[in-house]
Write a protein that holds these residues in place. Structure first.
Motif, PDB file in Angstrom:
ATOM      1  N   LEU A  42     -13.972  -9.588   0.888  1.00 29.08           N
ATOM      2  CA  LEU A  42     -12.682 -10.106   0.454  1.00 29.08           C
ATOM      3  C   LEU A  42     -11.702  -8.934   0.335  1.00 29.08           C
ATOM      4  N   VAL A  43     -10.666  -8.947   1.145  1.00 26.04           N
ATOM      5  CA  VAL A  43      -9.685  -7.865   1.132  1.00 26.04           C
ATOM      6  C   VAL A  43      -8.504  -8.268   0.252  1.00 26.04           C
ATOM      7  N   PHE A  44      -8.147  -7.397  -0.663  1.00 25.32           N
ATOM      8  CA  PHE A  44      -6.966  -7.626  -1.484  1.00 25.32           C
ATOM      9  C   PHE A  44      -5.762  -7.032  -0.760  1.00 25.32           C
ATOM     10  N   ARG A  45      -4.628  -7.652  -0.889  1.00 24.43           N
ATOM     11  CA  ARG A  45      -3.456  -7.213  -0.130  1.00 24.43           C
ATOM     12  C   ARG A  45      -3.282  -5.701  -0.244  1.00 24.43           C
ATOM     13  N   PRO A  46      -3.269  -4.997   0.899  1.00 17.77           N
ATOM     14  CA  PRO A  46      -3.131  -3.535   0.858  1.00 17.77           C
ATOM     15  C   PRO A  46      -1.910  -3.094   0.073  1.00 17.77           C
ATOM     16  N   ALA A  69       4.006  -2.161   8.156  1.00 17.24           N
ATOM     17  CA  ALA A  69       2.754  -1.432   7.940  1.00 17.24           C
ATOM     18  C   ALA A  69       1.717  -2.328   7.275  1.00 17.24           C
ATOM     19  N   ARG A  70       2.135  -3.094   6.281  1.00 20.13           N
ATOM     20  CA  ARG A  70       1.195  -3.974   5.584  1.00 20.13           C
ATOM     21  C   ARG A  70       0.576  -4.992   6.538  1.00 20.13           C
ATOM     22  N   LYS A  71       1.398  -5.570   7.419  1.00 23.35           N
ATOM     23  CA  LYS A  71       0.887  -6.548   8.381  1.00 23.35           C
ATOM     24  C   LYS A  71      -0.069  -5.899   9.367  1.00 23.35           C
ATOM     25  N   HIS A  72       0.325  -4.755   9.932  1.00 27.88           N
ATOM     26  CA  HIS A  72      -0.522  -4.092  10.930  1.00 27.88           C
ATOM     27  C   HIS A  72      -1.841  -3.633  10.316  1.00 27.88           C
ATOM     28  N   LEU A  73      -1.802  -3.123   9.105  1.00 19.43           N
ATOM     29  CA  LEU A  73      -3.031  -2.691   8.445  1.00 19.43           C
ATOM     30  C   LEU A  73      -3.945  -3.881   8.171  1.00 19.43           C
ATOM     31  N   ALA A  74      -3.365  -4.982   7.739  1.00 20.03           N
ATOM     32  CA  ALA A  74      -4.158  -6.182   7.463  1.00 20.03           C
ATOM     33  C   ALA A  74      -4.851  -6.680   8.728  1.00 20.03           C
ATOM     34  N   ASP A  75      -4.121  -6.734   9.827  1.00 19.36           N
ATOM     35  CA  ASP A  75      -4.698  -7.186  11.095  1.00 19.36           C
ATOM     36  C   ASP A  75      -5.840  -6.271  11.519  1.00 19.36           C
ATOM     37  N   ALA A  76      -5.647  -4.961  11.368  1.00 15.75           N
ATOM     38  CA  ALA A  76      -6.664  -3.996  11.791  1.00 15.75           C
ATOM     39  C   ALA A  76      -7.911  -4.088  10.909  1.00 15.75           C
ATOM     40  N   LEU A  77      -7.741  -4.367   9.638  1.00 12.23           N
ATOM     41  CA  LEU A  77      -8.889  -4.490   8.731  1.00 12.23           C
ATOM     42  C   LEU A  77      -9.759  -5.688   9.099  1.00 12.23           C
ATOM     43  N   PHE A  90      -8.843 -12.515   3.456  1.00 10.65           N
ATOM     44  CA  PHE A  90      -7.884 -11.977   2.499  1.00 10.65           C
ATOM     45  C   PHE A  90      -7.755 -12.898   1.298  1.00 10.65           C
ATOM     46  N   MET A  91      -7.575 -12.277   0.136  1.00  9.38           N
ATOM     47  CA  MET A  91      -7.314 -13.067  -1.065  1.00  9.38           C
ATOM     48  C   MET A  91      -6.013 -13.846  -0.866  1.00  9.38           C
ATOM     49  N   PRO A  92      -6.036 -15.146  -1.082  1.00  7.42           N
ATOM     50  CA  PRO A  92      -4.799 -15.933  -0.914  1.00  7.42           C
ATOM     51  C   PRO A  92      -3.784 -15.593  -2.006  1.00  7.42           C
ATOM     52  N   GLU A  93      -2.557 -16.000  -1.789  1.00  6.27           N
ATOM     53  CA  GLU A  93      -1.531 -15.802  -2.812  1.00  6.27           C
ATOM     54  C   GLU A  93      -1.893 -16.641  -4.044  1.00  6.27           C
ATOM     55  N   LEU A  94      -1.846 -16.008  -5.209  1.00  6.07           N
ATOM     56  CA  LEU A  94      -2.245 -16.671  -6.445  1.00  6.07           C
ATOM     57  C   LEU A  94      -1.050 -16.826  -7.372  1.00  6.07           C
ATOM     58  N   ASP A  95      -1.189 -17.712  -8.339  1.00  4.99           N
ATOM     59  CA  ASP A  95      -0.149 -17.839  -9.351  1.00  4.99           C
ATOM     60  C   ASP A  95      -0.807 -18.076 -10.712  1.00  4.99           C
ATOM     61  N   GLU A 224      -0.838   0.231  16.834  1.00  5.54           N
ATOM     62  CA  GLU A 224      -1.781   1.254  17.292  1.00  5.54           C
ATOM     63  C   GLU A 224      -2.029   2.291  16.201  1.00  5.54           C
ATOM     64  N   GLY A 225      -0.957   2.742  15.555  1.00  2.47           N
ATOM     65  CA  GLY A 225      -1.103   3.729  14.499  1.00  2.47           C
ATOM     66  C   GLY A 225      -1.857   3.171  13.301  1.00  2.47           C
ATOM     67  N   ALA A 226      -1.615   1.901  12.972  1.00  2.00           N
ATOM     68  CA  ALA A 226      -2.306   1.275  11.846  1.00  2.00           C
ATOM     69  C   ALA A 226      -3.799   1.150  12.122  1.00  2.00           C
ATOM     70  N   THR A 227      -4.146   0.875  13.373  1.00  2.00           N
ATOM     71  CA  THR A 227      -5.565   0.797  13.741  1.00  2.00           C
ATOM     72  C   THR A 227      -6.238   2.153  13.554  1.00  2.00           C
ATOM     73  N   LYS A 228      -5.550   3.215  13.949  1.00  2.00           N
ATOM     74  CA  LYS A 228      -6.090   4.563  13.754  1.00  2.00           C
ATOM     75  C   LYS A 228      -6.257   4.848  12.270  1.00  2.00           C
ATOM     76  N   ARG A 229      -5.291   4.430  11.469  1.00  2.00           N
ATOM     77  CA  ARG A 229      -5.362   4.662  10.028  1.00  2.00           C
ATOM     78  C   ARG A 229      -6.562   3.932   9.410  1.00  2.00           C
ATOM     79  N   VAL A 230      -6.793   2.697   9.840  1.00  2.00           N
ATOM     80  CA  VAL A 230      -7.911   1.924   9.309  1.00  2.00           C
ATOM     81  C   VAL A 230      -9.243   2.571   9.670  1.00  2.00           C
ATOM     82  N   VAL A 231      -9.344   3.119  10.869  1.00  2.00           N
ATOM     83  CA  VAL A 231     -10.569   3.821  11.263  1.00  2.00           C
ATOM     84  C   VAL A 231     -10.842   4.975  10.289  1.00  2.00           C
ATOM     85  N   GLN A 232      -9.793   5.700   9.920  1.00  2.00           N
ATOM     86  CA  GLN A 232      -9.950   6.807   8.974  1.00  2.00           C
ATOM     87  C   GLN A 232     -10.263   6.305   7.569  1.00  2.00           C
TER      88      GLN A 232
END
Length: 252
Positions: A42-46, A69-77, A90-95, A224-232
């Protein structure tokens, strides 16, 4: 601010001990990803911050860069499927109370991570392979998060980027020219590119893995850059059966 302070302290420690490198990771002793059942992470919003840095070092947040960046990182994760996870969600939006609970645990994770960064991963005389007693927990209340989001493990991701503006880039060039011509002048950093990720067992609340890098690569503003970041960010992520295999090898 607490975690940024910890990252700043870690940067100072690394500057005095460059042989240690920039990237550090730690795994709870004996931990391995399960091999006998499907694993749902379960991934919490980056937690993402992206902005520009002036010649004077002032960082100005950029909402568009941060959203991209948030969208690209989420997709790569999701595509990465860390640790051989059968599913990454991903954790859904909560209230209401659930949203409050999630925010409390996000803050608690940052506090625990700050402690690990400052006193474990970037302590000058300690290498990752020598870390012992890696016992950190958010408390068993995380089980509620697992129930809400439907996950076995929770993945937290934090990144902080500041790209130098034209003034800072000019200052960098000037610093290099001065150093080359006179032997004086210092290197001006190209910006801030730091991040870390942590995995929590949602049944127990135990922090089972944390990886940090104070000088990350990958321009998170594009896919592309976000994918590289996720690998790291996911470097040295626990693998199924890895700890058990290591233990058997050591026992021979």
């Amino acid at each position: 601010m607490k975690i940024l302070h910890a990252l700043a302290l870690a940067s100072v420690a690394l500057s005095s001990a460059p042989a240690l490198g920039q990237e550090k990771a730690a795994v709870k002793p004996g931990f391995t990803m399960p091999v006998d059942r499907p694993v749902r992470i379960l991934v919490f919003r980056p937690d993402v911050k992206v902005g520009s840095q002036s010649a004077g070092g002032v960082v100005t947040p950029n909402a568009e860069w941060t959203a991209n960046a948030r969208k690209h990182l989420a997709d790569a994760l999701v595509l990465a499927k860390p640790g051989g996870a059968s599913e990454v969600v991903f954790m859904p939006e909560l209230d209401g109370e659930n949203a409050t609970l999630l925010n409390e645990y996000r803050s608690l994770f940052k506090g625990v991570a700050a402690t690990v960064l400052q006193h474990r991963l970037f302590k000058g005389d300690r290498l990752p392979t020598k870390i012992t007693g890696f016992e950190y927990t958010l408390g068993s209340g995380t089980a509620k998060l697992g129930e809400i989001g439907g996950g076995d493990y929770g993945l937290f991701v934090v990144t902080n980027d500041a790209f130098g503006d034209s003034g800072r880039k000019a200052l960098q060039v000037f610093g290099l020219l001065m150093s080359a011509a006179t032997g004086f002048g210092g290197m001006v950093s190209s910006g801030i590119h730091a991040g870390y990720a942590g995995l929590v067992d949602l049944r127990t609340g135990d922090l089972v893995w944390l990886n940090a890098d104070l000088k990350m690569g990958g321009d998170v503003r594009d896919a592309e850059g976000a994918t590289k970041r996720v690998v790291q960010l996911l470097e040295d992520f626990p693998q199924p059966g890895a700890s058990a295999a290591s233990a058997r090898t050591a026992a021979k």
